[in-house]
Design an enzyme around this catalytic site. Structure first.
Site, mmCIF file in Angstrom:
data_model
loop_
_atom_site.group_PDB
_atom_site.id
_atom_site.type_symbol
_atom_site.label_atom_id
_atom_site.label_comp_id
_atom_site.label_asym_id
_atom_site.label_seq_id
_atom_site.Cartn_x
_atom_site.Cartn_y
_atom_site.Cartn_z
ATOM 1 N N GLU A 1 20.492 -4.555 -42.317
ATOM 2 C CA GLU A 1 19.428 -3.679 -42.787
ATOM 3 C C GLU A 1 19.758 -2.860 -44.033
ATOM 4 O OE1 GLU A 1 16.288 -3.449 -41.541
ATOM 5 O OE2 GLU A 1 16.802 -5.140 -40.253
ATOM 6 N N SER B 1 6.910 -3.516 23.350
ATOM 7 C CA SER B 1 7.974 -3.078 24.257
ATOM 8 C C SER B 1 9.094 -2.306 23.568
ATOM 9 C CB SER B 1 8.563 -4.282 24.991
ATOM 10 O OG SER B 1 7.590 -4.858 25.839
#
Length: 787
Positions: free
Chosen positions: A89, A463
């Site tokens: 860059e 149960s």
């Protein structure tokens, strides 16, 4: 005096134009510079960092925010990444004053040649200015503002501060802002773990994140990476050998689009919802970190157990057919040659089940083309789900054909054909001494069904609710040796209180006459449970269960409550069973341990209950011990006898199956871990005639506990004060002398049975007296005979 030669005249015109242009630029700068925005956004930089959710041991579970960010200080950025960024860059970044004159000259020539503003010559500082304050339009006025703002930035910040802003702010595709976030998105690792080649790949993204996205455009991305590497070599950031090795390095990108270290989507969503209740939309940009109580090893064990349990259930119920059948494009069309790959790319992977297309098949071999692009041959056990249809002699009746979309999964035995399940499951495990949740799976796949079956699914416990009724009975004078009739019972509408008569039945429709309460729980006898609740009173039972965290409104005061006809969630059941596991104390399950701000400061910490400190005792320690002892028998010789394969003696629990096998449960524990498993359909329907809690839910629990308790010593339960062990006659529950045959049972000291010289049945008051049957009991070691 005017020049006499034409070339002198041209030079004069150029000088005049230059002076005019410079004057105009200076005038524009004089007018624009005072109007430039304040640099407060830079000097007091507060990036929009998403909410992140972590496990207790610091593994990322999920993140929530429009932008993926992870702030990193400049001193922590690897040199290789800094060099790659500068090479790609702005090679003169540390030399210019914000505007690179040489770069502008090159761009100006290119722009004049093209007749438009296509080249920007933006320095890193100019990009910072644009990203924070300006638009990305390519106009002369915007470029001038950008240049002036860059100069202003350079006068107020150091070079390292500017580079730090750039590294943390720049957009790099895939919703990732900043290089630290991009490193996780593309490679699944932190910046300090990147190779030179990987750093160069990321450094090439700012120029055009979508064009050079390695997921979407791998060839363009690689070409850009090679350019960055070449520039790094030319600038002497890397030597020739490093350059060549980087060019040859194979690309290994993150396999999944989800950025996380640990799959626990339901946990992450619970945390997000809780945080939203506190801080609303601010959570998506504030950078808060939420640390949960989840542990990686436990969660991975739970994920695996639930997946395998669901696949095993699905396999037992046969192949339903392909998800779809895709036919090749017609000859002569312009369709791409890789139409198979395109079709598979449109189908999401679901909890590790990979989409694949059948290419050819025979009764003993199926070849599929997977989403990863490879052809896989599947044989043997890998075909068990589809073997029946493969053996079908009539081709028109076969559910599989070339072009059929199936699912495949990699197991320890190789590839296996499977299918997307329809059944769901919920699983939660916690520490009974604190309530800290260690693992939670809310369903088969969060991306397909976000409904959390642990916290949101109110189902009948069947149960698995009986232990709470039995615990209430112990406080009313019942003992594990109390003899209770296991015979059919018919209750009138007046007796039921529900407006209709009721004729409950045992699961297997068999009845064994009088039996001890311990035996009844071990075999999960419905008639005994009803008689127990009838004896202690439904109102008492309804009130008693609140000690475990249940609400009376969810368990109406009818006798059916003894069979688990109310409504619970797995989350509730985990907290309730923790009372038995920890010796009688109530601890509240909790999931979030602390909240940390972006600077690492703890801003909130959960105050939790802890046994031995602030947890409140809700049942007698003797009650918890005796109930645990009875549930150990359930896991040893009763309906959960399969749990013996774990090879431990400290396991206890209870199976649960509701009417027509709509819901299947197993709730179990040891002193260090409580785990609850539920399996069923979202729209309630039968799981199948044989799909009890012991068959459908228990294997998930076993699979999880085998891993979770692998390095945990077997821990026997200490007998609390006030408990006496007495020898009894197993057929009558009465006390016998030491020289007589019998078995030992635990009792409260105040509820010890009297001695007797005969074999007379001693019943609970209010129940009919009869002699116990001599040989009606099923073999207690045969778990398949028990419910």
């Amino acid at each position: 005096m005017l020049p006499k030669k034409w070339w002198q005249f041209l030079i004069l015109i150029a000088l005049v134009l230059g002076l005019v242009f410079t004057a105009l630029i200076g005038l524009a700068a004089t007018l624009i510079y005072p109007e430039l925005p304040s640099l407060d956004a830079l000097t007091d930089y507060k990036p929009k960092v998403p909410l992140r959710v972590y496990s207790e041991d610091n593994y990322l579970i999920g993140e929530f925010g429009e932008e993926r960010r992870a702030f990193i200080k400049i001193e922590d950025v690897p040199a290789s990444l800094k060099h790659a960024i500068l090479a790609a860059e702005d090679e003169r970044f540390y030399k210019h004053g914000g505007v690179d004159t040489m770069g502008i000259l090159r761009a100006a020539i290119a722009n004049v040649t093209s007749g438009s503003f296509k080249e920007g010559a933006s320095t890193i500082t100019m990009q910072v200015a644009r990203n924070f304050f300006l638009s990305s339009e390519k106009t002369a006025s915007r470029k001038l503002s950008e240049a002036l703002l860059a100069i202003k930035i350079e006068h107020n910040l150091t070079k390292d501060q500017i580079l730090e802003l750039y590294i943390n702010q720049i957009y790099l595709g895939q919703r990732s802002y900043g290089f630290a976030a991009a490193s996780q998105v593309y490679y699944g690792k932190p910046l300090n773990k990147l190779s030179v080649a990987e750093a160069a790949m990321l450094a090439g993204l700012p120029k055009a994140p979508s064009r050079y996205n390695p997921f979407a455009n791998p060839k363009r991305a690689t070409a850009r990476q090679h350019y960055v590497l070449r520039r790094m070599k030319e600038l002497r950031y890397i030597d020739e050998n490093t350059y060549n090795n980087a060019l040859k390095e194979p690309q290994k990108f993150r396999q999944t689009k989800q950025v996380r270290d640990l799959a626990a989507d339901y946990v992450a969503e619970i945390a997000r919802q809780m945080m939203y209740q506190r801080y609303k939309d601010d959570i998506y940009t504030s950078g808060l970190k939420v640390y949960t109580t989840i542990r990686k090893s436990n969660q991975e064990a739970a994920n695996k157990a639930v997946l395998q349990g669901i696949l095993d259930y699905d396999s037992r119920h046969g192949y339903r057919g392909p998800e779809k059948v895709i036919h090749p494009p017609a000859h002569g069309t312009e369709e791409e040659a890789n139409w198979v790959d395109k079709a598979l790319d449109e189908i999401e992977v679901s909890n590790g089940l990979i989409p694949a297309m059948v290419i050819n098949l025979s009764p003993k071999l199926v070849t599929v083309h997977s989403q990863s692009g490879e052809d896989i041959q599947i044989t043997g056990n890998g075909l068990s789900l589809v073997q029946k249809t493969l053996n079908e002699k009539d081709p028109s009746k076969r559910k599989l054909q070339p072009g059929a979309i199936v699912r495949i999964v990699k197991t320890t035995d190789g590839w296996q054909i499977t299918q997307l399940p329809q059944v769901q499951s919920g699983f939660i495990a916690l520490d009974p001494s604190t309530g800290a949740v260690r693992a939670l799976v809310g369903g088969f796949d969060f991306n397909r069904n976000k409904f959390n079956h642990v916290t949101q699914a109110w189902r009948q416990p069947g149960s698995s609710f009986k232990p709470f009724i039995y615990s209430a009975a112990l406080e009313k004078g019942f003992t594990p040796a109390s003899m209770i009739e296991d015979e059919p019972i018919t209750l009138s509408a007046a007796e039921t209180g529900s407006g209709s008569a009721w004729e409950p039945k045992n699961f297997d429709n068999t009845y064994e006459g009088p039996m001890r309460m311990r035996t009844a729980l071990t075999k999960s006898k419905n008639m005994v449970s009803i008689r127990i609740l009838q004896s202690i009173g439904v109102r008492y039972g309804q009130d008693y269960i609140t000690r475990f965290g249940f609400s009376p409104k969810d368990h109406p005061p009818y006798l059916a409550m003894a069979l688990g006809s109310g409504s619970v969630t797995p989350w509730q059941m985990a907290g309730a069973y923790a009372v038995f596991a920890n010796g009688g104390y109530r601890v509240r399950p909790y999931l979030i341990s602390k909240i940390v701000d972006p600077r690492g400061k703890v801003i909130e910490e959960t105050k939790f209950d802890e046994v031995g400190k602030n947890a409140v005792r809700v049942i007698d320690a003797r009650n918890a011990f005796i109930m645990t002892s009875m549930m150990q028998d359930v896991a040893r010789i009763g309906t959960a006898a399969k749990a013996r394969q774990i090879g431990r003696y400290d396991l206890a629990g209870k199976t649960g199956t509701t009417n027509s096998q709509v819901d299947a449960w197993f709730a179990g524990f040891n002193p260090k871990q409580v785990a609850i498993t539920w399996i069923g359909y979202d729209q309630p329907r039968s799981l199948g005639s044989n799909e009890t809690g012991g068959r459908a839910a228990l294997p998930i629990w076993i699979d999880y506990m085998t891993t979770a308790l692998r390095n945990v010593p077997d821990e026997p339960y200490s007998v609390p004060p006030g408990i006496t062990s007495v020898k009894i006659n197993p057929h009558t529950g009465m006390r016998v002398s030491d020289d007589e045959s019998g078995i030992y049972e635990y009792f409260y000291q105040e509820f010890m049975p009297p001695e007797t010289e005969d074999n007379t049945f001693s019943p609970i008051p209010g129940f009919p007296t009869s002699k116990p049957a001599e040989s009606t009991a099923t073999d207690p070691t045969r778990a398949d005979q028990l419910f």
